[in-house]
Design a protein around this motif. Structure first.
Motif, PDB file in Angstrom:
ATOM      1  N   GLY A 160      -6.291  20.673  29.322  1.00 16.89           N
ATOM      2  CA  GLY A 160      -6.673  19.601  28.452  1.00 16.89           C
ATOM      3  C   GLY A 160      -7.612  20.142  27.247  1.00 16.89           C
TER       4      GLY A 160
ATOM      5  N   VAL B  54      -9.682  23.188  31.279  1.00 20.34           N
ATOM      6  CA  VAL B  54     -10.141  22.448  30.178  1.00 20.34           C
ATOM      7  C   VAL B  54     -10.908  23.337  29.286  1.00 20.34           C
TER       8      VAL B  54
ATOM      9  N   CYS C 220      -5.011  18.288  34.975  1.00 14.49           N
ATOM     10  CA  CYS C 220      -5.083  19.726  34.061  1.00 14.49           C
ATOM     11  C   CYS C 220      -5.772  20.461  35.044  1.00 14.49           C
TER      12      CYS C 220
ATOM     13  N   PHE D 251      -7.900  14.736  32.509  1.00 12.69           N
ATOM     14  CA  PHE D 251      -8.392  16.135  32.507  1.00 12.69           C
ATOM     15  C   PHE D 251      -8.646  16.221  34.224  1.00 12.69           C
TER      16      PHE D 251
ATOM     17  N   SER E 242      -7.120  14.832  24.412  1.00 12.04           N
ATOM     18  CA  SER E 242      -7.376  13.551  24.840  1.00 12.04           C
ATOM     19  C   SER E 242      -9.134  13.283  25.133  1.00 12.04           C
TER      20      SER E 242
END
Length: 271
Positions: free
Chosen positions: A32, A205, A202, A198, A192
């Motif tokens: 992310g 990040v 994900c 996230f 995003s």
């Protein structure tokens, strides 16, 4: 491996957009990319795609400097799904749109047919293969763009705000598709503002703040260890907030996980 090595960028006016960015993106990751509006996160992806060139520093792919390779060259290994995917579609049918990339790669007719069929099947777009792309809804257009990347045997795919404006069903379908592609080895990079994505999907990040990389780690580290989320334009997902509020409770990356953990605790209490 994609790498940004000490990359800086501005638009020629001397005002920094990004400064000294160092990031490595390996194959098979689900990442992310977040930060405040205007922080430079979209610029990061445009630099990776070759849509912008660094003022200084290097972009590398598998150890080779690709600063001078434009987007058409990099499209052989990295695909991009715009926030408004209809802007990247110009062919009369879904099948022809998905076939465009393989044609540019010089695939044979049989190879193109096979690549397109497999890409349409993977994105559940086979039944709409003869549809006119502008007539599709946003979720379907996104899947066409993803299918176009799959047909080119892309290793990396970047998506710009893919779930904005979508209802929960469309969002869940898209994320299920991306999760499946990631399990098959494709690297997913999502820009995003949706912190739930996230947390739940994900593995890693990246956060851009103050013109540079402000965070690079796991979602759990981001949401439980950082006290500057607001300053970075972020928020803590409800599931994480609730799980942190309950004493001796496990980290929960989604409301589904939180509900299951809470029911388990309540059941244990009853015993």
């Amino acid at each position: 491996m994609l790498e940004m090595k000490d990359v800086s960028f501005n638009y020629g006016n001397g005002v920094p957009v990004l400064e000294h960015i160092n990031v490595k993106i390996g194959e098979g990751e689900f990442i992310g990319l977040g930060g405040r509006n205007g922080c430079g996160k979209t610029t990061v992806t445009r630099l990776l795609m070759g849509l912008e060139k660094p003022v200084s520093g290097e972009i590398l792919y598998d150890g080779k400097v690709i600063n001078d390779d434009d987007a058409s060259v990099r499209s052989h290994f990295i695909g991009y799904v715009f926030q408004r995917p209809e802007r990247q579609m110009f062919r009369p049918t879904v099948r022809e749109e998905v076939a465009y990339g393989p044609q540019q790669l010089g695939m044979s007719r049989d190879e193109i047919r096979q690549a397109v069929d497999e890409a349409l099947a993977a994105t559940e777009m086979t039944e709409l293969s003869e549809a006119y792309p502008p007539n599709l809804n946003r979720g379907e257009k996104q899947r066409v763009a993803i299918a176009s990347a799959i047909a080119m045997h892309t290793k990396y795919i970047v998506l710009d705000e893919p779930t904005s404006g979508q209802d929960s069903e469309d969002k869940d379908q898209l994320m299920a598709l991306l999760t499946d592609l990631n399990k098959k080895g494709m690297t997913i990079l999502i820009i995003s503002h949706d912190m739930d994505i996230f947390a739940e999907y994900c593995q890693r990040v990246l956060i851009i703040g103050n013109h540079t990389k402000a965070f690079d780690g796991t979602p759990q580290e981001l949401f439980t260890q950082r006290d500057d989320l607001y300053d970075l334009g972020l928020s803590r997902p409800d599931a994480v907030t609730l799980s942190m509020a309950v004493p001796d409770f496990p980290y929960c990356k989604s409301m589904k996980e939180f509900t299951a953990a809470m029911l388990e605790r309540m059941g244990g209490t009853r015993k």
